[in-house]
Design a protein around this motif. Structure first.
Motif, PDB file in Angstrom:
ATOM      1  N   SER A  29      -3.775   5.899  -2.120  1.00 25.94           N
ATOM      2  CA  SER A  29      -2.319   5.778  -2.116  1.00 25.94           C
ATOM      3  C   SER A  29      -1.835   4.591  -2.946  1.00 25.94           C
ATOM      4  O   SER A  29      -0.761   4.629  -3.523  1.00 25.94           O
ATOM      5  N   GLY A  30      -2.643   3.525  -3.018  1.00 20.57           N
ATOM      6  CA  GLY A  30      -2.241   2.353  -3.794  1.00 20.57           C
ATOM      7  C   GLY A  30      -2.494   2.506  -5.277  1.00 20.57           C
ATOM      8  O   GLY A  30      -1.711   2.067  -6.105  1.00 20.57           O
ATOM      9  N   GLY A  50      -6.339  -8.555  -5.971  1.00 14.19           N
ATOM     10  CA  GLY A  50      -5.037  -8.655  -5.311  1.00 14.19           C
ATOM     11  C   GLY A  50      -4.404  -7.321  -5.011  1.00 14.19           C
ATOM     12  O   GLY A  50      -3.178  -7.201  -4.979  1.00 14.19           O
ATOM     13  N   GLU A  51      -5.225  -6.301  -4.797  1.00 15.61           N
ATOM     14  CA  GLU A  51      -4.755  -4.944  -4.476  1.00 15.61           C
ATOM     15  C   GLU A  51      -5.271  -4.559  -3.090  1.00 15.61           C
ATOM     16  O   GLU A  51      -6.191  -3.755  -2.951  1.00 15.61           O
ATOM     17  N   PRO A  70      -0.840  -2.847   1.613  1.00 11.43           N
ATOM     18  CA  PRO A  70      -0.067  -3.725   0.723  1.00 11.43           C
ATOM     19  C   PRO A  70       0.670  -4.865   1.433  1.00 11.43           C
ATOM     20  O   PRO A  70       0.803  -5.954   0.878  1.00 11.43           O
ATOM     21  N   SER A  71       1.107  -4.649   2.637  1.00 17.19           N
ATOM     22  CA  SER A  71       1.857  -5.695   3.351  1.00 17.19           C
ATOM     23  C   SER A  71       0.948  -6.721   4.031  1.00 17.19           C
ATOM     24  O   SER A  71       1.435  -7.734   4.519  1.00 17.19           O
ATOM     25  N   ALA A  72      -0.355  -6.480   4.052  1.00 15.87           N
ATOM     26  CA  ALA A  72      -1.314  -7.412   4.660  1.00 15.87           C
ATOM     27  C   ALA A  72      -2.283  -7.874   3.566  1.00 15.87           C
ATOM     28  O   ALA A  72      -3.238  -7.175   3.222  1.00 15.87           O
ATOM     29  N   HIS A  73      -2.014  -9.054   3.029  1.00 18.67           N
ATOM     30  CA  HIS A  73      -2.741  -9.547   1.865  1.00 18.67           C
ATOM     31  C   HIS A  73      -4.255  -9.580   2.064  1.00 18.67           C
ATOM     32  O   HIS A  73      -5.015  -9.284   1.140  1.00 18.67           O
ATOM     33  N   ASP A  74      -4.731  -9.956   3.237  1.00 13.92           N
ATOM     34  CA  ASP A  74      -6.175 -10.077   3.478  1.00 13.92           C
ATOM     35  C   ASP A  74      -6.805  -8.830   4.086  1.00 13.92           C
ATOM     36  O   ASP A  74      -7.935  -8.886   4.584  1.00 13.92           O
TER      37      ASP A  74
END
Length: 165
Positions: free
Chosen positions: A42-43, A89-90, A94-98
């Protein structure tokens, strides 16, 4: 917490999956691997590479229907894919960086268990602890494999009971 929570999730996954009887446990994990392979679609952070990776994990999941080794290798590949996504950085969410970092910590726990043959960890609980014998009986597990003398004694007692009635 960034490391402990994913480790806990991996252990929790193993504990819950250990409740599933074989061969259903292996087949369920093959399906889970196929789903994990499609998680990044999806990303689209890595373009066409996402589709190629999904194809590879789908193949491993298919082979995993009959072999724990393929499932374990698939989870290790997913770990590497998580690291690539984290470094670029993907993240998977997407809303949770780690989130990809956490997934890269959780997945090897699952992979090690799968490479070990996906054994039920509940079978290693001694039956003499309170409550475990009842749990084993509900799940249909024996505390020890029946010996030949036990099997013949139980069949002879059945014969005796039948003949006395």
């Amino acid at each position: 917490m960034t490391v402990l929570v994913p480790l806990f999730i991996g252990v929790f996954y193993v504990l819950v999956n250990s409740l599933i009887a074989e061969p259903h446990r292996r087949r369920f994990n093959a399906v889970m691997l196929a789903g994990a392979g499609a998680a990044y679609l999806s990303g689209g952070g890595l373009g066409i590479g996402e589709f190629a990776f999904t194809a590879v994990l789908t193949y491993l999941a298919y082979r995993g229907l009959e072999s724990w080794t393929f499932i374990g290798v698939g989870w290790l590949l997913h770990t590497a894919w998580d690291v690539v996504h984290h470094l670029r950085g993907e993240p998977i969410i997407p809303s949770a960086h780690d989130s990809s970092f956490g997934c890269a910590i959780c997945d090897p726990v699952i992979a090690i268990w799968c490479l070990a043959g996906g054994p039920s960890v509940w079978r290693h609980i001694p039956p003499w602890r309170p409550g475990t014998l009842r749990l084993r009986q509900r799940l249909g597990w024996r505390s020890e494999p029946p010996s030949k003398s036990t099997a013949s004694a139980s069949s002879s007692s059945t014969v005796l009971r039948l003949s006395s009635e």
